[in-house]
Design a protein around this motif. Sequence first.
Motif, short mmCIF file in Angstrom:
data_model
loop_
_atom_site.label_atom_id
_atom_site.label_comp_id
_atom_site.label_asym_id
_atom_site.label_seq_id
_atom_site.Cartn_x
_atom_site.Cartn_y
_atom_site.Cartn_z
N LEU A 365 1.06 -1.26 0.04
CA LEU A 365 0.14 -0.04 0.01
C LEU A 365 0.53 1.61 -0.36
O LEU A 365 1.55 1.18 0.68
CB LEU A 365 -0.81 -0.16 0.84
N PRO A 366 0.59 2.48 -0.14
CA PRO A 366 1.13 3.36 -0.74
C PRO A 366 1.33 4.39 1.11
O PRO A 366 0.33 4.91 1.27
CB PRO A 366 0.39 5.09 -1.63
N VAL A 367 2.62 4.47 1.33
CA VAL A 367 2.80 4.89 2.21
C VAL A 367 2.73 6.61 2.80
O VAL A 367 1.42 6.48 3.39
CB VAL A 367 4.28 5.49 3.00
N ALA A 368 1.91 7.36 1.50
CA ALA A 368 1.88 8.17 0.99
C ALA A 368 -0.35 8.37 1.62
O ALA A 368 -0.39 9.49 2.72
CB ALA A 368 1.44 9.00 0.37
N ALA A 369 -0.59 7.13 1.67
CA ALA A 369 -1.52 7.37 1.65
C ALA A 369 -2.07 7.24 3.36
O ALA A 369 -3.75 7.76 3.79
CB ALA A 369 -3.05 6.15 1.67
N ILE A 370 -1.07 7.18 4.32
CA ILE A 370 -1.15 7.82 5.71
C ILE A 370 -1.81 9.08 6.37
O ILE A 370 -2.86 9.30 6.40
CB ILE A 370 0.01 7.64 6.45
N GLY A 371 -1.83 9.95 4.74
CA GLY A 371 -2.24 11.02 5.02
C GLY A 371 -3.24 11.05 5.34
O GLY A 371 -4.39 12.57 5.80
N VAL A 372 -3.87 10.21 4.85
CA VAL A 372 -5.41 10.58 4.65
C VAL A 372 -5.91 10.49 5.83
O VAL A 372 -7.75 11.24 6.41
CB VAL A 372 -6.23 9.41 3.94
N ILE A 373 -6.12 9.70 6.80
CA ILE A 373 -6.19 8.97 8.08
C ILE A 373 -5.35 9.93 8.91
O ILE A 373 -6.06 10.52 10.70
CB ILE A 373 -5.73 8.11 8.73
N TYR A 374 -4.41 10.75 9.22
CA TYR A 374 -3.44 11.62 9.71
C TYR A 374 -4.23 12.75 10.63
O TYR A 374 -4.48 12.75 11.46
CB TYR A 374 -2.79 11.84 8.72
N GLY A 375 -5.14 13.50 9.70
CA GLY A 375 -5.80 14.28 10.46
C GLY A 375 -6.19 13.98 11.86
O GLY A 375 -6.75 14.81 12.85
N VAL A 376 -7.40 12.55 11.67
CA VAL A 376 -8.08 12.67 13.63
C VAL A 376 -7.36 11.73 13.84
O VAL A 376 -7.81 11.10 15.15
CB VAL A 376 -9.36 11.09 12.60
#
Length: 417
Positions: A365-376
């Motif tokens: 999975l793309p590590v950059a996708a962590i940014g999607v859930i980082y907000g919460v």
Amino acid sequence: MKSANLTRNILIGMVLGAALGVVINMVGPATPGFAWLVDGVFPVVGRIFVKSLQLLVVPLVLLSLICGTASLNDVRRLGRIGLKTVAFYLATTAIAVSTAIVLAVLIRPGDGLSLDYTAEFAVRESPPLTEVIMNVFPSNPFASMAEGNMLQIIVFAILFGVATCLAGEPGQRVLRLANDLNDIVMKLVMLLMQIAPFGVFALVARTFAAEGLPAILALGKYFFLVVGVLLVHLFVTYGLLFRVCTGLSVRTFMRKVRKVQLFAFSTASSNATLPLTLETVEHRLGVKPAVGAFTIPLGATINMDGTAILQGVATVFIAQALNVDIGVQGYLMVVLMATLSSIGTAGVPGVGLIMLAMVFQQVGLPVAAIGVIYGVDRLLDMVRTAVNVSGDCVVSVIVAKSEGEFDFDAFASVGDD
């Protein structure tokens, strides 16, 4: 201030802080009159409170471990206690991530989402395994204490405690001094706890003012699934484990750790909560210092059940949102990595993101996708920490009871909860 009143006041401070924070977020944190609260008063009060507690972590861990280890008399018991403690922590972590994956696969929080993960998201690299192993052992104990390296402090304190135990009369003199100093530090902990409601209010208000409800609603299904799995792990996994292994009342246990949970929720830091956790375990739950002094500092360092749950749900969530099938083998890899890396990455700053990045890379999975859930993640981190410290307390009671280092009268007392 009585313990029951302190628990009530911490809860009041947390609720009022959350309510005010949500209101400020809805009106706008930059609104004149609110900006000085969000950027000035809240951070200052909250950080001073947390730093005051962090000030006590190193001397408390050092003295507690020395006292606990030196009082065992039989050094072989230390190895037995250590094996039991690590085994329980690893087992609960494996259960946590497995539960998270199963529930996420069934509920499918990522269905119907179209995620944009093109934004770069930097995560600190995990150090090599050889470096992790070498860094467990201190070359300079004073440097370890200055840096707050908990694993190195634990190793040094255990070695010093063993030497104290074997040194005869000189060791007994040192032990008496360490016990006196430990009592003074614990008294200081209780003095600082009198201002806890104000610190909790500031910390929670600042968090909710910055995050607000919109961040939760945008990822509502993911957010509430993570919270739900954390609560299942707390009340079902920990509850059953506690009841089966000790035969004691789960309700009594939960009542006595309530203050620790509230405090951990507000600070989102197991280390900042450690002084209160240790005091609660030894004086309210009946765990004798010979065990509690070892299990609690170690749990604050390596017990990653909450982070393991995050890894399980986040992996399934992102895979579903991207329509990627990582398969049963991928899920088993997540379980294995979450369990083993709970020790391997202990003490590394940003450990939750490091572990999640490793998992994403391993399953494609793309590590950059962590940014999607980082907000919460800040809000979820608060709940994760409350669950983690509860697990530290559960394992401490189980190990203490199995070793005959448990005070039934202290656990059964109703005046301290």
